[in-house]
Design a protein around this motif. Structure first.
Motif, PDB file in Angstrom:
ATOM      1  N   ILE A 188       3.843 -11.488 -26.772  1.00 29.61           N
ATOM      2  CA  ILE A 188       2.701 -12.300 -25.820  1.00 29.61           C
ATOM      3  C   ILE A 188       1.273 -12.358 -26.608  1.00 29.61           C
ATOM      4  O   ILE A 188       0.572 -13.350 -26.556  1.00 29.61           O
ATOM      5  N   LEU A 189       1.040 -11.234 -27.327  1.00 28.35           N
ATOM      6  CA  LEU A 189      -0.196 -10.921 -27.931  1.00 28.35           C
ATOM      7  C   LEU A 189      -0.225 -11.984 -29.059  1.00 28.35           C
ATOM      8  O   LEU A 189      -1.290 -12.696 -29.359  1.00 28.35           O
ATOM      9  N   GLY A 190       1.011 -12.156 -29.871  1.00 24.19           N
ATOM     10  CA  GLY A 190       0.738 -13.256 -31.004  1.00 24.19           C
ATOM     11  C   GLY A 190       0.743 -14.565 -30.602  1.00 24.19           C
ATOM     12  O   GLY A 190       0.022 -15.335 -31.049  1.00 24.19           O
ATOM     13  N   MET A 191       1.415 -14.935 -29.376  1.00 28.48           N
ATOM     14  CA  MET A 191       1.491 -16.505 -28.677  1.00 28.48           C
ATOM     15  C   MET A 191      -0.328 -16.702 -28.312  1.00 28.48           C
ATOM     16  O   MET A 191      -0.784 -17.564 -28.547  1.00 28.48           O
ATOM     17  N   ARG A 192      -0.781 -15.483 -27.883  1.00 27.79           N
ATOM     18  CA  ARG A 192      -2.161 -15.887 -27.231  1.00 27.79           C
ATOM     19  C   ARG A 192      -3.182 -16.061 -28.143  1.00 27.79           C
ATOM     20  O   ARG A 192      -4.110 -16.730 -28.413  1.00 27.79           O
ATOM     21  N   LYS A 193      -2.793 -15.088 -29.425  1.00 28.05           N
ATOM     22  CA  LYS A 193      -3.956 -15.252 -30.432  1.00 28.05           C
ATOM     23  C   LYS A 193      -3.818 -16.087 -31.623  1.00 28.05           C
ATOM     24  O   LYS A 193      -4.930 -16.746 -31.977  1.00 28.05           O
ATOM     25  N   PHE A 194      -2.485 -16.479 -31.943  1.00 26.83           N
ATOM     26  CA  PHE A 194      -2.309 -17.429 -33.018  1.00 26.83           C
ATOM     27  C   PHE A 194      -1.575 -18.749 -32.576  1.00 26.83           C
ATOM     28  O   PHE A 194      -1.840 -19.682 -33.379  1.00 26.83           O
ATOM     29  N   VAL A 195      -0.910 -18.706 -31.414  1.00 23.68           N
ATOM     30  CA  VAL A 195      -0.226 -20.010 -31.178  1.00 23.68           C
ATOM     31  C   VAL A 195      -0.908 -20.935 -30.486  1.00 23.68           C
ATOM     32  O   VAL A 195      -1.044 -22.204 -30.570  1.00 23.68           O
ATOM     33  N   LEU A 196      -1.333 -20.526 -29.161  1.00 25.71           N
ATOM     34  CA  LEU A 196      -2.101 -21.271 -28.126  1.00 25.71           C
ATOM     35  C   LEU A 196      -3.476 -21.558 -28.470  1.00 25.71           C
ATOM     36  O   LEU A 196      -4.227 -20.579 -28.870  1.00 25.71           O
ATOM     37  N   THR A 197      -3.831 -22.806 -28.370  1.00 26.85           N
ATOM     38  CA  THR A 197      -5.295 -22.999 -28.624  1.00 26.85           C
ATOM     39  C   THR A 197      -6.367 -22.601 -27.657  1.00 26.85           C
ATOM     40  O   THR A 197      -7.457 -22.246 -27.852  1.00 26.85           O
TER      41      THR A 197
END
Length: 234
Positions: A188-197
């Motif tokens: 979830i952290l990776g999605m939040r920080k790097f994937v989602l704008t």
């Protein structure tokens, strides 16, 4: 379990709930307040662990305390928003997971097959590349750090699948659940920080809810690994 350990576990749950709520808020003032709540988490959890008589006999005592100490460094580092803070935090957590792995592998089942660890590796291969590619595009300097940390984190989950029968079944279940929650939290952290704008504020709360649960389960599993029949019902 001693009264002190039980009280400290309740304190950990309370601080974790407060910090998770603050992290899920969109208000900057709430995030500033986390400078006081987040650094308290692992010291309280470690105190509850060391005051638990089961933990004093646990073969996972040292590795768990080392993992918690490194996790505290990571928690404090990740209070900052700069790339250097993230790199420091990820490195600290990687060190903590190396400690967890060393303790778990020392208790591995010599007859265990590679099927379960291979399943963890396959799950990592399916889910991690998207985040790593996104990290390389948005923060190239952090991508190698994230890749290394992600692999070590998966190593903890893999090691948790091969614990031997000398570790009580309830301890094995708690440790495996904790390692799995850690994987979910960092996904979830990776999605939040790097994937989602433009990630929603609640996602950081989801990160902290799964993370604090993961640390609790790893500690609880390690304590249960030192349980004796006389501890039943304690």
């Amino acid at each position: 379990m001693t009264r002190a350990s039980a009280v400290l576990k309740l304190a950990y749950a309370a601080v974790a709930a407060v910090d998770t709520t603050l992290s899920a808020s969109a208000k900057p003032s709430h995030h500033r307040t986390r400078r006081f709540t987040k650094p308290l988490l692992l010291p309280i959890l470690a105190a509850s662990f060391v005051t638990d008589p089961r933990a004093r006999r646990s073969p996972l005592r040292r590795s768990t305390l080392a993992g918690q100490a490194a996790g505290w460094v990571g928690d404090v580092a990740l209070l900052g928003d700069e790339p250097t803070h993230f790199a420091c935090g990820a490195s600290a957590f990687a060190t903590g997971h190396a400690a967890y792995i060393s303790g778990l592998l020392a208790q591995r089942d010599p007859d265990a097959t590679l099927v379960k660890p291979a399943a963890v590796a396959a799950a990592w291969a399916v889910g991690a590349p998207r985040t790593l590619i996104a990290a390389y595009r948005t923060a190239p300097a952090l991508a190698p750090v994230l890749a290394g940390y992600s692999a070590v984190l998966s190593g903890t989950a893999a090691a948790a699948t091969v614990l031997g029968p000398q570790v009580p079944a309830d301890a094995r279940r708690a440790i495996l659940a904790g390692a799995g929650l850690f994987l979910l939290s960092d996904s979830i952290l990776g999605m939040r920080k790097f994937v989602l704008t433009d990630p929603p504020a609640w996602m950081e709360g989801a990160v902290m809810a799964t993370y604090t649960g993961a640390q609790f389960l790893l500690a609880e599993g390690a304590a249960r690994a030192g349980a004796q029949p006389s501890d039943a019902g304690a």
